[in-house]
Each structure stands twice: as structure tokens, then as C-alpha cells.
Design a protein around this motif. Structure first.
Motif, short mmCIF file in Angstrom:
data_model
loop_
_atom_site.label_atom_id
_atom_site.label_comp_id
_atom_site.label_asym_id
_atom_site.label_seq_id
_atom_site.Cartn_x
_atom_site.Cartn_y
_atom_site.Cartn_z
N GLY A 166 0.75 -1.29 0.00
CA GLY A 166 0.00 0.00 0.00
C GLY A 166 0.78 1.33 0.00
N CYS A 167 0.70 2.29 0.18
CA CYS A 167 1.21 3.55 0.60
C CYS A 167 2.08 4.30 -0.39
N SER A 168 1.57 4.62 -1.53
CA SER A 168 2.40 5.30 -2.51
C SER A 168 2.64 6.73 -2.08
N ALA A 222 4.14 6.02 11.66
CA ALA A 222 3.05 5.58 12.53
C ALA A 222 1.93 4.95 11.71
N HIS A 223 1.70 5.47 10.51
CA HIS A 223 0.71 4.88 9.61
C HIS A 223 1.12 3.44 9.24
N GLU A 224 2.38 3.27 8.86
CA GLU A 224 2.84 1.92 8.48
C GLU A 224 2.77 0.97 9.68
N TYR A 225 3.14 1.48 10.82
CA TYR A 225 3.06 0.65 12.03
C TYR A 225 1.61 0.27 12.31
N GLY A 226 0.68 1.16 11.94
CA GLY A 226 -0.74 0.86 12.10
C GLY A 226 -1.13 -0.38 11.31
N HIS A 227 -0.53 -0.57 10.13
CA HIS A 227 -0.81 -1.79 9.36
C HIS A 227 -0.29 -3.03 10.10
N ALA A 228 0.85 -2.91 10.76
CA ALA A 228 1.36 -4.03 11.55
C ALA A 228 0.40 -4.36 12.69
N LEU A 257 -8.90 0.10 5.72
CA LEU A 257 -7.64 -0.20 6.39
C LEU A 257 -6.69 1.00 6.36
N GLU A 258 -6.71 1.72 5.25
CA GLU A 258 -5.83 2.88 5.14
C GLU A 258 -6.25 3.98 6.10
N GLN A 259 -7.56 4.20 6.18
CA GLN A 259 -8.03 5.24 7.10
C GLN A 259 -7.81 4.82 8.55
N ALA A 303 -6.74 2.08 -3.25
CA ALA A 303 -7.23 3.36 -2.74
C ALA A 303 -6.87 3.58 -1.27
N HIS A 304 -6.33 4.74 -0.95
CA HIS A 304 -6.05 5.12 0.43
C HIS A 304 -7.11 6.07 0.97
N GLY A 305 -7.89 6.65 0.09
CA GLY A 305 -8.84 7.67 0.51
C GLY A 305 -8.37 9.04 0.06
#
Ligand SMILES: [Zn+2]
Length: 439
Positions: free
Chosen positions: A22-24, A134-140, A155-157, A209-211
Motif C-alpha cells: 500500500g502507501c504510494s 506511525a501509519h505503516e506501524y498501524g498496518h502491523a 484499512l488505510e483510514q 485506494a487510500h482515501g
């Protein structure tokens, strides 16, 4: 903005495959200039951020996992460059991209240490770098909780919300690093999140999509204000998702922007029509049409006590009961941010007129936030029009343009009393809940 096309609030229904990488990062969408504050090398900012985010989750994870302890990232942290690409993620070979991502199979976080992270830091400050981590850690965290069977946009939000929850904890003084976070630094990070948004016109059900920025900033602010427990409750039934794809060829070709003159004309007519309907609901009194006039630089119409915005480039004049704006500066705003930046600015002046006409203040933080909410209530009306023929509606990207304009016109760094963070929240309250939320 567009003439005929309908846009509605989507409740993201379809479950789509989760894309893991995710996360471009870099897009070529317009952004708001931000003040850099790069006193530490980016690598050190990342290291401190990850260490503090681990501290936060060690303390917080048990509160959202029925008491299960937190297991920090096991697969390591991997900065990469073009010459040293990221590790493979499952069966996918690691290739250089200007990204940051979490890999569930390897349980690691990797990021572009050559371009993306240094650029984000120099353009938007250290805090944005920490927010990305912190966003990436949120995916973990999502993978540890086993809750990844959700549409990607949810998931992105949720990851944005978790990032906000970490910020709130740091703001509260629990962090070893990132102490003394200021409203201006948070506004800088918000400006950076505008750059990390999806391209306008991305469907909310697109696997990547990330939103849009409007939705992502809502999720981030939700985390700041309500903490990780609120974020953990996100699902596709309880998130207001405003991102919609382009459905007309003209929108896709123009980015949804009307030509400047047509945009101003459409916006003024629509604001008039909205307040003719809404002002009586608010006050029980009829609305008198408002005069709106452009002026050339340096020849603003005479006004004893203008209620001015944008450093005097636009104002409502209470004595003469009219709106005036510097045509060249408004056109520059249009070219920089898009047609709904013009909508945001003129809508702000209409809301000022509403406040003056009903004898209420536009001054200080409370006055400004009421103006922003009233302005948002007009956007709420635009969003609710559905498929009515010939209705003026919003196009993809318009809400993000409004957010960008709010940050450009009134940020904490400019000392307006209300921070960009608070102004966006007040505007969104009007957008999502309508006029009755602003009384
Ligand atoms: Zn993500």
C-alpha cells in the motif's frame, strides 16, 4: 465542480482484495507550501519515530486486544535506495519505488530513504515523517489483531487514525522524542497528507485506494481526538467515505475544474441559491441577494471596516453589505489549488455575511470556526443533490481542494487564532452534518 453530474456520499460496500504493498508517496498534485523544520537528519527522525511508536503500542495494544501483549515488528526496519532496493515481500521481489510500506509476510517496514522521506521532511517537517511511520506501524497492528478483511480504503483510514492516536499520546507528553508538538507542526503534517492523497478520481473500491485527503484527515483527526479504541472500531459500515471516481469524460480530462470565469459564476449563483434557502432556516428571516464584485489589484472598493481574509485580497463589507475580491489573486488561487479553492474562499465570505446579518461574530477562534462550519453546510447541500438534472455538484478532488485552501488561507503559523487542524474539523462538521450542526 461540474454542471450535471451527481456525486453522493458512498458507503464503501464492496469488499476488495487487500493489496499488501500500500502507501504510494509522490504525486504531482498541487500542494500547499509548508515551513520546513529539519534540524535532525531524516534517518534519525525515522529511528526516533519508530522507537517511540513501539513504546506507544506496547502500552496501548492490550487495550484494543483484550489484554494480549504487543509483539513489536519482527522483520526489522529497512531503509532503501535505488541502488539498494527493499527486501522481497513474500513472493514479490523488492523494487525501488518512492514509497513507504509494511510487509505482512516478512513483518517489516521499509521506506525510500533516498527521495520520499528526505523530501517529506524538508517540505513538511519532521512530524510528517513520524506520521508516515506511525501509519505503516498501524498496518502491523492490524495484522496482529487479525482484522485485515476490510476494504483497502478502510484499512488505510484506520492506519491514519492510529497515526493520529500516536500523535495525541506524544502531544500529551508521553513520548521520549517528539516533545512539544505545536499546532503549526500539526498543520504542516496535514499539508503533507494532502500530497500523500490518492489522485482525484480514484474509486474508493480501487484495491490501491487510500482515501482522498478529506477522508484521510478526518480519520487522522479522529485518532488525535478519540484515540486507538475508536480507530479499532472502523469498518465499512461506519466510515463516511466521500471519495468517488470521475464519471464524466470532461471531469477526467480537466481534473473536474470548470474554467475560471465559469467557476466563479457558478459558485456565486449557487451560494446565493443555498443561502436563500438556508438563511431563513437559520434565522427565520428572508435572505437578501448579496452583491459580489471583483476588483483590480490596488483598487478595492471603499469599505469602512472590512471583514477581510487572505491578507485583504477578499472581504465582506458590513456597512455596504457586499463581497469584494481581488480578481487576479483569486485566479492565482484557482490555478494553484483548483476551482473549489475558489468555492471555499467565496463560501467563507458568504458565511461571514451570514454572521454579520444575523448579528453574530466572525472574530477570534470561535467566530472563525462558526464561519467554517456554515461554509461546510453549503458543501453538505452540494453533496446531497444526487441525480437532479442540471444541478451543480462537486467533482472528485473538490473536497481536497477545499482542505488545501483552508490550510493555505488560515494555518496556525499565520496566527489567525484557529489552527488549520481546528478549521478543517469545523468545516467537516458542516460538510458531514449540515446547517443544524452550526447553530
Ligand atoms: Zn497504508
Amino acid at each position: 465542480m461540474t454542471g450535471h453530474r451527481a456525486k453522493t456520499l458512498l458507503g464503501a460496500g464492496a469488499v476488495v482484495l487487500v493489496v499488501l504493498a500500500g502507501c504510494s508517496g509522490g504525486t504531482d498534485t498541487p500542494t500547499v507550501a509548508a515551513s520546513p523544520a529539519a534540524s535532525l537528519p531524516p534517518a534519525e527522525v525515522v529511528e526516533r519515530a519508530l522507537s517511540d511508536i513501539e513504546r506507544y503500542w506496547t502500552a496501548t495494544y492490550p487495550t484494543i486486544s483484550d489484554g494480549k501483549p504487543f509483539q513489536p515488528i519482527q522483520g526489522g526496519y529497512h531503509p532503501y535506495t535505488q541502488s539498494t532496493p527493499p527486501p522481497a515481500c513474500g513472493g514479490e521481489e523488492g523494487v525501488y519505488q518512492p514509497n513507504a510500506f509494511y510487509c505482512p509476510v516478512g513483518d517489516f517496514i521499509a521506506w525510500d530513504a533516498e527521495k520520499l522521506i528526505p523530501e517529506l521532511q524538508s517540505n513538511f517537517g519532521q512530524l510528517l515523517v513520524a506520521v508516515v511511520m506511525a501509519h505503516e506501524y498501524g498496518h502491523a497492528v492490524q495484522h496482529r489483531l487479525g482484522v485485515t478483511d476490510q476494504p483497502t480504503v478502510v484499512l488505510e483510514q484506520q492506519a491514519d487514525c492510529y497515526a493520529g492516536a500516536w500523535i495525541a499520546d506524544a502531544k500529551a507528553g508521553h513520548a521520549g522524542s517528539f516533545t512539544g508538538i505545536t499546532p503549526a507542526q500539526i498543520d504542516d503534517a496535514l499539508a503533507g497528507m494532502l500530497q500523500l492523497r490518492d489522485q482525484p478520481g480514484t474509486s474508493a473500491t480501487n484495491p490501491g485506494a487510500h482515501g482522498n485527503a478529506f477522508d484521510r484527515i478526518r480519520a487522522f483527526q479522529d485518532g488525535v481526538e478519540n484515540g486507538a479504541t475508536k480507530c479499532a472500531g472502523y469498518n465499512s459500515d461506519n466510515l463516511p467515505i466521500t471519495e468517488v471516481p470521475f464519471t464524466r469524460d470532461r471531469d477526467a480530462a480537466t481534473g473536474g475544474n470548470l474554467p475560471y470565469e465559469e467557476a466563479v459564476d457558478t459558485i456565486v449563483k449557487d451560494a446565493e441559491a443555498y443561502w436563500a434557502k438556508a438563511y431563513p432556516q437559520l434565522t427565520g428571516k428572508p435572505w437578501t441577494p448579496l452583491k459580489v464584485q471583483p476588483f483590480e489589484p490596488g483598487s478595492a472598493p471603499v469599505c469602512a471596516d472590512p471583514d477581510a481574509i487572505a491578507n485583504g485580497a477578499a472581504f465582506y463589507c458590513p456597512d455596504g453589505d457586499f463581497i469584494a475580491y481581488d480578481d487576479q489573486k483569486l485566479q492565482a488561487l484557482y490555478e494553484q489549488l483548483g476551482d473549489n479553492a475558489v468555492g471555499l474562499l467565496l463560501g467563507d465570505l458568504y458565511a461571514r455575511a451570514v454572521q454579520h446579518r444575523r448579528g453574530q461574530s466572525t472574530e477570534g477562534s470561535a467566530g472563525q470556526l462558526t464561519v467554517d462550519c456554515l461554509n461546510g453546510s453549503w458543501t453538505n447541500d452540494l453533496l446531497k443533490r444526487g441525480n437532479q438534472p442540471d444541478a451543480t455538484t462537486l467533482s472528485p478532488g473538490d473536497l481536497d481542494e477545499a482542505v488545501a485552501a483552508l490550510l493555505a488561507l488560515g494555518r496556525a503559523t499565520k496566527g489567525t487564532g484557529a489552527s488549520g487542524f481546528d478549521r478543517i474539523a469545523a468545516y467537516r462538521n458542516g460538510v458531514l452534518n449540515g446547517l443544524s450542526a452550526c447553530k
